[in-house]
Write a protein that holds these residues in place. Structure first.
Motif, mmCIF file in Angstrom:
data_model
loop_
_atom_site.group_PDB
_atom_site.id
_atom_site.type_symbol
_atom_site.label_atom_id
_atom_site.label_comp_id
_atom_site.label_asym_id
_atom_site.label_seq_id
_atom_site.Cartn_x
_atom_site.Cartn_y
_atom_site.Cartn_z
ATOM 1 N N LYS A 58 -2.344 7.412 0.288
ATOM 2 C CA LYS A 58 -2.297 7.809 -1.117
ATOM 3 C C LYS A 58 -2.832 6.704 -2.020
ATOM 4 C CE LYS A 58 -0.876 11.150 -3.782
ATOM 5 N NZ LYS A 58 -1.421 12.505 -3.669
ATOM 6 N N SER A 59 -2.728 5.482 -1.594
ATOM 7 C CA SER A 59 -3.093 4.356 -2.456
ATOM 8 C C SER A 59 -4.591 4.287 -2.706
ATOM 9 C CB SER A 59 -2.626 3.057 -1.822
ATOM 10 O OG SER A 59 -3.514 2.694 -0.785
ATOM 11 N N GLY A 60 -5.383 4.876 -1.857
ATOM 12 C CA GLY A 60 -6.826 4.860 -2.041
ATOM 13 C C GLY A 60 -7.470 3.512 -1.782
ATOM 14 N N CYS A 61 -6.822 2.663 -1.006
ATOM 15 C CA CYS A 61 -7.392 1.353 -0.727
ATOM 16 C C CYS A 61 -8.422 1.462 0.389
ATOM 17 C CB CYS A 61 -6.299 0.384 -0.314
ATOM 18 S SG CYS A 61 -5.581 0.784 1.271
ATOM 19 N N ASP A 62 -9.272 0.460 0.533
ATOM 20 C CA ASP A 62 -10.157 0.479 1.698
ATOM 21 C C ASP A 62 -9.923 -0.704 2.621
ATOM 22 O OD1 ASP A 62 -11.358 -1.519 0.318
ATOM 23 O OD2 ASP A 62 -13.256 -0.486 -0.038
ATOM 24 N N THR A 63 -9.111 -1.677 2.178
ATOM 25 C CA THR A 63 -8.743 -2.767 3.075
ATOM 26 C C THR A 63 -7.233 -2.971 2.983
ATOM 27 O OG1 THR A 63 -10.838 -3.820 2.561
ATOM 28 C CG2 THR A 63 -9.207 -5.151 3.693
ATOM 29 N N LEU A 64 -6.591 -3.050 4.129
ATOM 30 C CA LEU A 64 -5.152 -3.293 4.149
ATOM 31 C C LEU A 64 -4.918 -4.675 4.740
ATOM 32 C CD1 LEU A 64 -2.223 -2.200 3.890
ATOM 33 C CD2 LEU A 64 -2.460 -1.324 6.195
#
Lengths: 667, 109
Positions: free
Chosen positions: A504-510
Motif C-alpha cells: 500500500k505504501s507505494g515504495c520501490d525500495t524497502l
C-alpha cells in the motif's frame, strides 16, 4: 617400445588372460555376494518408498531436472566434487580432504578399473548370470596370466590397480590415525560411532589391507605391479614356494560382506544416498517434513563426518556437543522423538553446520520442520492482525504511506480500546509524502536499540534520501521468529499483514536494518517490483554513488558477520566495502561463513542465558584476535549481545567499543 | 464461600485450592526459570503485540499462580514470539520459551 595408446587398442593374438577357474565361481565369494545383494535390495525398497512418499509435482520436477542440460551438468559436477573428490573438505582442511577423497575416489576407481579389465580381457564374465556381480571384484582370483604374453596394456592396468590400492591404503592409514589423534587432521571433536558404525568402520579399515594381502598372495599367478609383486616375493620368502591363498580371499570377501550388510544401518549409507540427495537438491525439491519423503534422502546422506561438531557455536561447552546436527540426524534416523525435539529446540539456527557441511545437508531447516510438527498447532490467535490491516485499507483512496500508517494506528487503538494509546497515536507527527520511494522498516529488535534508528536516520538525512519510516510508532513482527519457532501458519498471518502495509505504501525500495527481517522479507514475502535491501547494502550504494561522504579515520575496525545476514543471505561484501572506507578493517579469527554466532540468536528456543553468554565470549574472542578498537556489527541482536558481553567481560583493560554499522559511518 | 449469584460484577475471588501443582511442576520441568520471574513487567513494556491487543506475560504468570490458567492462556494468545521480552528481562529468563511452555502445558486438557 609400442606407444601406450596403440598398445591399449591392440588385441593380443594369444589370450593374455586365461580363466583360471572354468566355472567362474568359488564359495568364498558368497559372503560378499550376500552382503551386497542385501544392501542393494534395501536401497531399492528405500528408493521406491521415498519416491512414493514425495508429492507428485515434486516427482515430475525431479524427473524433468535430470534432462535439463544445465542441471544435469551441475549434477555431474557436484557428484564428482562432493562424492568423490570432497573439494569442500579439501578447501578447509587439506589433510582431511586427502583422507576422504583417497578412500572415496580410490575405491571408485578400483571398482571402475576392475570392470574395465573384465570387459577387456574376459568380457563374457560381465554377464550377471555368469558371475557379473562378484567376478570384477575378485578378478585377480579368477584369472591366470599367460606367461610370455603380457602386453603393455595389461601392465598398464596392473599399475593403475596397484596405484589406486596404495592411494586408498594411505587414506585408510590416515583414517585410523584420525580415530586416535583427530586434531592433527584439523578436527577437534569427532563423532561417537554407534554399534553399526563400528562394525562397518572396522570392516572398512580391514577391507583394503586384506585386498592387498589377497592380491599379493596370488600375484605370481594373476599378475601384479609395483606393490603386489614385491609383497608376493616377501611372502614367498617367509612361507616358501607354495602359498596357501584361500584364507586371504575368504577374509577379504567376509569383510566386504560385513561392510555391505552393516551399511544400511550405519553412517556409510551416505555413499549411495548422497547421490540421490545431490540429484534431489539440484532439482530444487525441498523437504517439508523432518524425516518423510525428501528429508529421508537428506538424513541418510549425512556421513556423520563430524565437521558440524566443530562448527557448532554451542560446542564451547562440551556438554552441548550432543546437540550438534550430526546427532540430530542420527536420532531422526532412529525415530527417537524425545531426543529429536530436545536437539531441535536447542539449536541457535546460525546455519554454520549447513554452510560447512561437505554434502550440503540443511540440518537447520530440518530442525525448523521438526519444530513445526510440535508447535504449529499451539493455540495462538492473530485475528487482531487481519482486522488491523483490513480497516487500514478500508476507505484509503490516496495511498500515501503516512496516512496508511496513521490509519493503522487509529484502528489498532480502537481494537485495543486503550484511551491512553489513542492519545499517543493522535499526537502530531510529520507524515511522509507520497513521493517517498524509499521505505525504512526498523523491526522489533531495532526498536530495542534506538541508537541504530538514530544513526540510520542521520545517514539518510546526510545523503539526502527521501524516505518514509514504516514503523516509527511500532509495527508488527516480520514473522521470522514465528517461523523459527515452527509456527508456520502464524508466520503466514503476520507476513500477510505486513505485506499489505508495504504494498500500500507505494515504495520501490524497502530498507531493513535487521538481518532477521531482511531474510524473511527477501525470501518469503514475494514483494513484486520492490527492491528489498539491507541497510549495509543501501548505505554502501549511497557511498558508491557519491551521495554520502565519509572520511577514513584510520580506526581499527573488526566486522562481525551476523548469521542471518552472512550465511543466511550471503551479504558479506557490502558491509566490508563500506567499512573499508571509514577505517582500517582488521580480520577476526573466524569470519565470513565461519563467523561464530553472537549467542543472542532468536533461533534457539531453550538455550539459557548462561550457555548463551559462553557463546558470546567465544565469539568475542574470535573478533578480538587482531586487537581492534571497535567491533562493528549490522544486527540489533548482535549489537545488544556484544555490548553486554564487553561490559561483563572480566578482562579489565579491554578497551573496545561495540558499534552499529550506521553509527560508524555517520558518527 | 458460596456464590449466591447476586453479584453485579464477576467474582475476582482467587481460590488457591484450585492451583494445579502437577501442571506447574510440568512447566518447571521444561522451563525451570519460570520460578525466578519477579513480575517487573519489562516484558510487557516492550511487547510488540501489546501495542495492538491486551497481552502481558507478567499478568499471565500471576494468573497461573492465582490458579487461573485459562486467563493466562487468553492473555498470551496474541504473542508473536518476536523475542523482545527475552532481550530485556532483568532476570535473564528465556521468556520466549516460557510463553511457549505455558501454552504447551496448560492448553492440554
Amino acid at each position: 617400445m609400442t606407444p601406450l595408446f596403440f598398445a591399449l587398442a591392440a588385441q593380443a593374438a594369444d589370450p593374455e588372460v586365461i580363466d583360471r577357474i572354468p566355472s567362474g565361481f568359488s564359495p568364498f565369494v558368497l559372503p560378499f555376494t550376500i552382503g551386497v545383494a542385501f544392501m542393494f535390495s534395501w536401497i531399492g525398497v528405500g528408493l521406491i518408498r521415498l519416491l512414493a512418499a514425495i508429492p507428485k509435482s515434486d516427482r515430475i520436477k525431479f524427473a524433468k531436472s535430470l534432462f535439463i542440460p544445465k542441471t544435469a551438468l551441475k549434477n555431474l559436477k557436484d557428484l564428482f566434487c562432493d562424492c568423490l573428490f570432497h573439494t569442500k573438505i579439501w578447501q578447509r582442511k587439506p589433510l582431511l580432504g586427502y583422507m576422504h577423497s583417497a578412500i572415496a575416489f580410490g575405491w571408485f576407481m578400483i571398482i571402475i578399473l576392475g570392470h574395465i579389465e573384465v570387459a577387456l580381457f574376459v568380457p563374457a564374465r560381465l554377464n550377471v548370470t555368469r558371475g557379473g556381480l562378484f567376478y570384477p571384484i575378485f578378478y585377480r582370483y579368477f584369472v591366470w596370466m599367460n606367461p610370455g604374453h603380457t602386453t603393455l596394456r595389461g601392465s598398464f592396468f596392473f599399475f593403475l590397480m596397484d596405484f589406486f590400492l596404495l592411494y586408498i591404503l594411505s587414506g585408510i592409514a590416515l583414517a585410523i590415525f584420525k580415530r586416535f589423534r583427530s586434531i592433527v587432521l584439523g578436527m577437534r571433536h569427532t563423532t561417537k560411532p554407534s554399534f553399526a558404525d563400528r562394525v562397518a568402520l572396522y570392516s572398512l579399515w580391514l577391507i583394503f589391507p586384506l585386498r592387498l594381502l589377497a592380491e599379493s598372495f596370488t600375484a605370481d599367478l594373476s599378475g601384479g605391479s609395483f606393490l603386489t609383486v614385491p609383497v608376493n616375493h616377501f611372502w614367498h620368502l617367509i612361507f616358501g614356494d607354495k602359498l596357501w591363498f584361500m584364507p586371504t580371499w575368504w577374509a577379504y570377501s567376509i569383510c566386504l560382506g560385513l561392510f555391505f550388510a552393516a551399511m544400511p544401518f550405519s553412517r556409510y549409507m551416505h555413499i549411495l544416498t548422497e547421490v540421490l540427495w545431490i540429484l534431489l537438491r539440484n532439482a530444487g525439491v525441498k523437504p517439508n517434513h523432518p524425516r518423510k519423503g525428501v528429508a529421508e534422502a537428506e538424513i541418510y546422506a549425512c556421513s556423520s563426518c563430524g565437521l558440524c561438531l566443530d562448527a557448532c557455536p554451542m560446542n564451547v561447552q562440551k556438554k552441548n556437543l550432543k546437540f550438534s546436527s550430526v546427532y540430530f540426524i542420527r536420532f531422526l534416523r532412529r525415530h527417537n522423538e524425545k531426543k529429536i525435539n530436545d536437539i531441535a529446540e536447542k539449536c541457535l539456527m546460525c546455519d554454520k553446520c549447513h554452510a560447512l557441511c561437505p554434502v550440503g545437508v540443511d540440518a537447520p531447516s530440518l530442525r525448523r520442520a521438526q519444530r513445526a510438527t510440535v508447535n504449529n498447532a499451539l493455540p495462538y490467535d492473530y485475528s487482531y492482525l487481519s482486522t488491523a490491516s483490513g480497516s487500514t485499507l478500508a476507505g484509503e483512496t490516496h495511498a500515501t504511506l503516512g496516512t496508511v500508517r496513521g490509519g493503522t494506528g487509529a484502528s489498532l487503538c480502537e481494537a485495543s480500546g486503550g484511551a491512553e494509546r489513542s492519545e499517543a497515536v493522535a499526537r502530531p507527527r510529520v507524515l511522509p509524502e507520497a513521493t517517498n520511494k524509499v521505505l525504512y522498516f526498523a523491526g522489533c529488535m531495532t526498536h530495542l536499540t534506538p541508537r541504530i534508528i538514530k544513526s540510520v536516520e542521520k545517514v539518510f538525512n546526510a545523503a539526502g534520501v527521501d524516505y518514509a519510516f514504516a514503523d516509527r510508532d511500532g509495527g508488527i513482527c516480520c514473522g521470522r521468529p514465528l517461523m523459527l519457532a515452527g509456527k508456520t501458519e502464524a508466520a503466514a498471518a503476520v507476513i500477510e499483514a505486513n505485506k499489505k502495509m508495504i504494498e500500500k505504501s507505494g515504495c520501490d525500495t524497502l530498507v531493513l536494518s535487521c538481518p532477521i527481517c531482511y531474510k524473511i522479507f527477501k525470501e518469503e514475502y514475494g514483494l513484486e517490483g520492490i527492491k528489498v535491501v539491507h541497510y549495509t547494502q543501501f548505505i554502501n550504494e549511497l557511498i558508491a554513488a557519491g551521495k554520502l561522504n565519509v572520511q577514513n579515520k584510520g580506526e581499527r575496525l573488526v566486522y562481525h558477520d551476523p548469521c542471518e545476514l552472512g550465511r543466511g543471505c550471503g551479504v558479506y561484501f557490502e558491509p566490508r566495502a563500506a567499512l573499508g572506507k571509514v577505517g582500517n578493517l582488521v580480520k577476526a579469527s573466524k569470519e565470513y561463513d565461519e563467523s561464530i554466532c553472537c549467542g543472542g540468536s532468536l533461533g534457539s528456543l531453550t538455550l539459557d542465558t548462561k550457555d548463551r553468554s559462553k557463546i558470546s565470549e567465544a565469539s568475542l574472542d574470535s573478533l578480538l584476535a587482531n586487537d581492534p578498537q571497535t567491533i562493528v556489527t549490522a544486527c540489533p541482536l548482535c549489537l545488544k549481545t556484544f555490548s553486554e558481553a564487553v561490559a561483563k567481560t572480566k578482562k579489565g583493560d579491554l578497551n573496545v567499543s561495540v558499534k552499529d554499522f550506521a553509527e560508524v559511518l555517520c558518527p | 464461600m458460596v456464590d449466591f449469584g447476586f453479584g453485579l460484577v464477576p467474582s475476582s475471588r482467587i481460590n488457591l485450592d484450585l492451583f494445579d501443582k502437577e501442571k506447574y511442576d510440568e512447566l518447571l520441568s521444561i522451563e525451570p526459570d519460570a520460578r525466578i520471574c519477579m513480575a517487573c513487567g519489562s516484558c510487557t513494556a516492550v511487547c510488540t503485540a501489546g501495542k495492538f491487543v491486551h497481552t502481558s506475560l507478567r499478568e499471565a504468570m500471576e494468573d497461573i499462580f492465582n490458579a487461573k490458567p485459562d486467563k493466562a492462556l487468553e492473555t498470551l494468545r496474541a504473542c508473536q514470539l518476536c523475542g523482545k521480552c527475552s532481550m530485556v528481562c532483568p532476570r535473564g529468563i528465556n521468556t520466549r520459551h516460557l510463553i511457549m511452555s505455558i501454552t504447551k502445558v496448560y492448553s492440554k486438557k
